[in-house]
Enzyme design. Structure first.
Site, PDB file in Angstrom:
ATOM      1  N   LYS A 177       0.805  -1.252  -0.047  1.00 50.65           N
ATOM      2  CA  LYS A 177       0.013   0.028  -0.137  1.00 50.65           C
ATOM      3  C   LYS A 177       1.069   1.404  -0.005  1.00 50.65           C
ATOM      4  CE  LYS A 177      -1.647   3.086   2.043  1.00 50.65           C
ATOM      5  NZ  LYS A 177      -1.602   4.499   1.591  1.00 50.65           N
ATOM      6  N   GLU A 252      10.095   2.284  10.280  1.00 52.17           N
ATOM      7  CA  GLU A 252      11.068   3.093  10.017  1.00 52.17           C
ATOM      8  C   GLU A 252      10.288   4.444   9.919  1.00 52.17           C
ATOM      9  OE1 GLU A 252      13.172   5.557   8.774  1.00 52.17           O
ATOM     10  OE2 GLU A 252      13.769   4.659   6.686  1.00 52.17           O
ATOM     11  N   CYS A 286      14.409  10.779   5.849  1.00 51.19           N
ATOM     12  CA  CYS A 286      14.311  10.323   7.310  1.00 51.19           C
ATOM     13  C   CYS A 286      15.311  10.597   7.808  1.00 51.19           C
ATOM     14  CB  CYS A 286      13.782   9.070   7.325  1.00 51.19           C
ATOM     15  SG  CYS A 286      14.441   7.760   6.374  1.00 51.19           S
ATOM     16  N   GLU A 385      11.036  16.828  13.697  1.00 46.62           N
ATOM     17  CA  GLU A 385      11.039  16.559  12.520  1.00 46.62           C
ATOM     18  C   GLU A 385      10.407  17.352  11.427  1.00 46.62           C
ATOM     19  OE1 GLU A 385       9.911  12.696  10.624  1.00 46.62           O
ATOM     20  OE2 GLU A 385      11.823  12.760   9.761  1.00 46.62           O
TER      21      GLU A 385
HETATM   22  P1  NAI Z   1       2.051   8.954   6.965  1.00 42.79           P
HETATM   23  O1  NAI Z   1       2.921   8.314   8.093  1.00 42.79           O
HETATM   24  O2  NAI Z   1       0.894   9.291   7.638  1.00 42.79           O
HETATM   25  O3  NAI Z   1       2.271   8.136   5.671  1.00 42.79           O
HETATM   26  C1  NAI Z   1       2.923   6.878   5.572  1.00 42.79           C
HETATM   27  C2  NAI Z   1       1.978   5.726   4.837  1.00 42.79           C
HETATM   28  O4  NAI Z   1       1.036   5.248   6.121  1.00 42.79           O
HETATM   29  C3  NAI Z   1       1.444   6.335   3.858  1.00 42.79           C
HETATM   30  O5  NAI Z   1       1.135   5.057   2.907  1.00 42.79           O
HETATM   31  C4  NAI Z   1       0.070   6.492   4.419  1.00 42.79           C
HETATM   32  O6  NAI Z   1      -1.383   6.099   3.477  1.00 42.79           O
HETATM   33  C5  NAI Z   1      -0.131   5.501   5.453  1.00 42.79           C
HETATM   34  N1  NAI Z   1      -0.986   5.732   6.500  1.00 42.79           N
HETATM   35  C6  NAI Z   1      -1.685   6.766   6.703  1.00 42.79           C
HETATM   36  N2  NAI Z   1      -2.594   6.872   7.947  1.00 42.79           N
HETATM   37  C7  NAI Z   1      -2.584   5.395   8.229  1.00 42.79           C
HETATM   38  C8  NAI Z   1      -3.207   4.436   9.195  1.00 42.79           C
HETATM   39  N3  NAI Z   1      -4.274   5.020   9.927  1.00 42.79           N
HETATM   40  N4  NAI Z   1      -2.833   3.262   9.135  1.00 42.79           N
HETATM   41  C9  NAI Z   1      -2.178   2.676   8.149  1.00 42.79           C
HETATM   42  N5  NAI Z   1      -1.473   3.328   7.328  1.00 42.79           N
HETATM   43  C10 NAI Z   1      -1.711   4.750   7.203  1.00 42.79           C
HETATM   44  O7  NAI Z   1       3.108  10.278   6.671  1.00 42.79           O
HETATM   45  P2  NAI Z   1       2.473  11.640   5.936  1.00 42.79           P
HETATM   46  O8  NAI Z   1       1.047  12.094   6.573  1.00 42.79           O
HETATM   47  O9  NAI Z   1       2.389  11.200   4.609  1.00 42.79           O
HETATM   48  O10 NAI Z   1       3.862  12.670   6.460  1.00 42.79           O
HETATM   49  C11 NAI Z   1       3.661  13.417   7.554  1.00 42.79           C
HETATM   50  C12 NAI Z   1       5.010  13.418   8.239  1.00 42.79           C
HETATM   51  O11 NAI Z   1       5.687  12.039   8.501  1.00 42.79           O
HETATM   52  C13 NAI Z   1       6.306  13.990   7.453  1.00 42.79           C
HETATM   53  O12 NAI Z   1       6.320  15.385   7.616  1.00 42.79           O
HETATM   54  C14 NAI Z   1       7.550  13.310   8.028  1.00 42.79           C
HETATM   55  O13 NAI Z   1       7.912  14.108   9.241  1.00 42.79           O
HETATM   56  C15 NAI Z   1       7.185  11.888   8.276  1.00 42.79           C
HETATM   57  N6  NAI Z   1       7.398  10.919   7.152  1.00 42.79           N
HETATM   58  C16 NAI Z   1       8.532  10.267   7.510  1.00 42.79           C
HETATM   59  C17 NAI Z   1       8.965   9.396   6.624  1.00 42.79           C
HETATM   60  C18 NAI Z   1      10.393   8.388   6.641  1.00 42.79           C
HETATM   61  O14 NAI Z   1      10.960   8.214   5.686  1.00 42.79           O
HETATM   62  N7  NAI Z   1      10.464   7.935   7.733  1.00 42.79           N
HETATM   63  C19 NAI Z   1       8.223   9.251   5.226  1.00 42.79           C
HETATM   64  C20 NAI Z   1       7.168  10.207   5.144  1.00 42.79           C
HETATM   65  C21 NAI Z   1       6.682  10.829   6.235  1.00 42.79           C
END
Ligand code: NAI
Ligand code: MG
Length: 496
Positions: A177, A252, A286, A385
């Site tokens: 996903k 991660e 990240c 972050e």
């Molecule tokens: P997010 O953590 O919400 O999204 C990551 C994934 O999780 C996406 O595929 C999203 O559709 C999915 N997701 C969202 N809600 C979910 C739920 N309730 N259950 C299962 N899956 C779910 O991150 P978002 O909103 O795109 O970005 C927000 C912040 O997260 C960024 O500003 C950054 O700080 C951090 N981030 C960190 C990353 C990393 O590489 N560690 C990558 C992306 C974001």
């Protein structure tokens, strides 16, 4: 163009038929319609993955059989590096040369895990000495089962491949996903995997929003293991969902990684790696080194040179020649970063350069490369972050102080240290509480090297051998070859 889901070996529309736009952050316009998968689609995909796993159609190929298919996938990516990289740039905004690195790395990742699958097959089971020669005991490593992978938008294809390649190599089946902000390259990955002859159900793709598709995947009782990359709050939800079925979970989750720079450093070298550590991929990394600690004597000169160099960075659409900083991924991230910058004005931190939208762009989610200095240690921009092109710089005096400031964070993904004194670098590297330490550089990432964080940055490791083992279960098989001479119940003495 309308995309479809890939379930049980076929491209199919979402059951409810909906779509959402893929948006180019450089133009703020939609260029494709992505299938909006929901719980019903996730259920079909997980059931397909379950059937495929339980049938043994994939694990039964053995390491070398699977490796041959993985190498076809790698080849399928290699011949399409240019067009997939262009798609990644259109969807995410990153400069095209950086997208090319991503897609080349994705191809290499499949080749690498093909090698590891073959090596594991050649090694076979591990014999174990249990201290009693009447028993023959061995350890067998088996695929973990059905994997649910939930991935982010910053390296849309590569973060998916870090999970898909080792999971398939290990003999697992998988439901992927991707992020709703950047799904397009994963649709291309599904096409390549389909063309490589992976059996139906072994790999499945369900695009869709987090709450609609990610949550049902993380809660599905037929999933054996969850692999997640993204934010801490969502990671926590995934972990909670996993607890329902006592499923293994790897997380991660990003960080606020420090970069310690000592007085004896070459200024140009330090500035180059600071810039790369925070402005590469627009700071949507990240492991970005977003907290810079500079020893006092070098601090004023470094700030001056950093300001000059940051102001010289070419900003523009990722597909334009010479651009080093593209737009951030989406309106939501733009607003989030602008919120940090707004609040930073009253934080007491000194704005060295940047801090706003660059001139000359009518459209696009552009943010200037931004440097803050003298940042209060309790300021939000020092602690949280930001995930954008924003770096904070502070001075320090002693090695011990630098280490203590560096470790004063709930995160522990990465850290970097720069000094001509390599013994000092080793001492600092050993004391930083983080999973990835760079010495005299920041960010170079190798498929062979384990990747993951301490503390709130996550659980488990991707890449390297660890990233393969993460998709295995461990089984012991213990045999007794001495007939009835155990004899505890049916006559005889104490077996000891
Ligand atoms: P997010 O953590 O919400 O999204 C990551 C994934 O999780 C996406 O595929 C999203 O559709 C999915 N997701 C969202 N809600 C979910 C739920 N309730 N259950 C299962 N899956 C779910 O991150 P978002 O909103 O795109 O970005 C927000 C912040 O997260 C960024 O500003 C950054 O700080 C951090 N981030 C960190 C990353 C990393 O590489 N560690 C990558 C992306 C974001
Ligand atoms: Mg997009």
């Amino acid at each position: 163009m309308k995309t479809e889901l890939y379930i049980d070996g076929a491209f199919v529309p979402a059951a409810a038929g909906g779509h959402f736009p893929a948006i180019n952050p450089a133009t703020e316009t939609a260029f494709a319609e992505v299938a909006a998968g929901q719980a019903e689609d996730i259920d079909r995909a997980v059931r397909a993955a379950r059937r495929a796993f339980d049938s043994g159609v994939w694990s039964g190929l053995g390491g070398s059989g699977r490796a041959a298919v993985l190498r076809k996938i790698a080849q399928g990516i290699k011949v399409r590096v240019d067009d997939i990289a262009a798609l990644e740039t259109r969807d995410n905004g990153k400069p095209l040369p950086e997208a090319v690195w991503d897609i080349e790395d994705a191809a290499f990742c499949f080749d690498y895990y093909a090698d590891l699958a073959e090596a594991a097959e050649a090694r076979g089971d591990t014999r174990l000495d249990v201290g009693d020669e009447r028993f023959e005991s061995r350890i067998r490593r088996e695929p973990a089962g059905v994997v649910g992978a939930i991935t982010p938008w910053n390296f849309p294809m590569l973060m998916a491949v870090w999970k898909v390649a080792p999971a398939l190599a290990a003999g697992c089946t998988i439901v992927l996903k991707p992020s709703e902000l950047c799904s397009m390259s994963c649709v291309e990955l599904a096409r390549i995997i389909d063309a490589a002859g992976v059996p139906p159900g072994v790999f499945n793709l369900v695009t869709g929003f987090g709450p609609d598709a990610g949550a049902p995947l993380s809660e599905h009782p037929l999933v054996d293991k969850l692999a997640f990359t993204g934010s801490v709050p969502t990671g926590r939800k995934v972990m909670q969902a996993a607890s329902g079925g006592i499923r293994t979970v790897s997380l991660e989750l990003g960080g606020k990684s420090p970069f310690i720079i000592f007085n004896d450093c070459d200024l140009e070298k330090a500035v180059e790696w600071i810039l790369f550590g925070i402005f590469w991929n627009k700071g949507e990394v990240c492991s970005a080194t977003s907290r810079i600690l500079v020893q006092r004597a070098l601090y004023p000169r470094l700030l001056e040179r950093l300001k000059q160099a940051a102001e010289a960075i070419t900003i523009g659409p990722g597909d334009q020649d010479g651009v080093k900083l593209g737009p951030v991924v989406a309106r939501s991230q733009y607003d989030k970063i602008m919120g940090f910058l707004e609040r930073a004005r009253t934080s007491g931190a000194k704005l060295i350069t940047g801090g706003r939208r660059p001139d000359g762009f009518a459209k696009g989610y552009y943010i200037q490369p931004t440097v803050f200095a003298d940042v209060p240690l309790d300021a939000e921009i020092w602690r949280e972050e930001i995930f954008g092109p924003v770096v904070c710089v502070n001075p320090f005096d002693t090695e011990a102080e630098a280490i203590s400031l560096a470790n004063d964070s709930p995160y522990g993904l990465a850290g970097a240290v720069m000094s001509d004194d390599l013994e000092r670098c080793d001492r600092v590297a050993a004391k930083l509480r983080a999973g990835i330490i760079w010495v005299n550089c920041s960010q170079p990432t190798f498929t062979q090297a384990p990747w993951g964080g301490f503390k709130s940055s996550g659980i488990g490791r991707e890449l390297g051998q660890a990233g393969y083992d993460a998709y295995l279960e461990t089984k012991q098989i213990t045999r007794f070859d001495h007939g009835c001479d155990w004899g505890w119940y049916l006559g005889g003495d104490d077996p000891q």
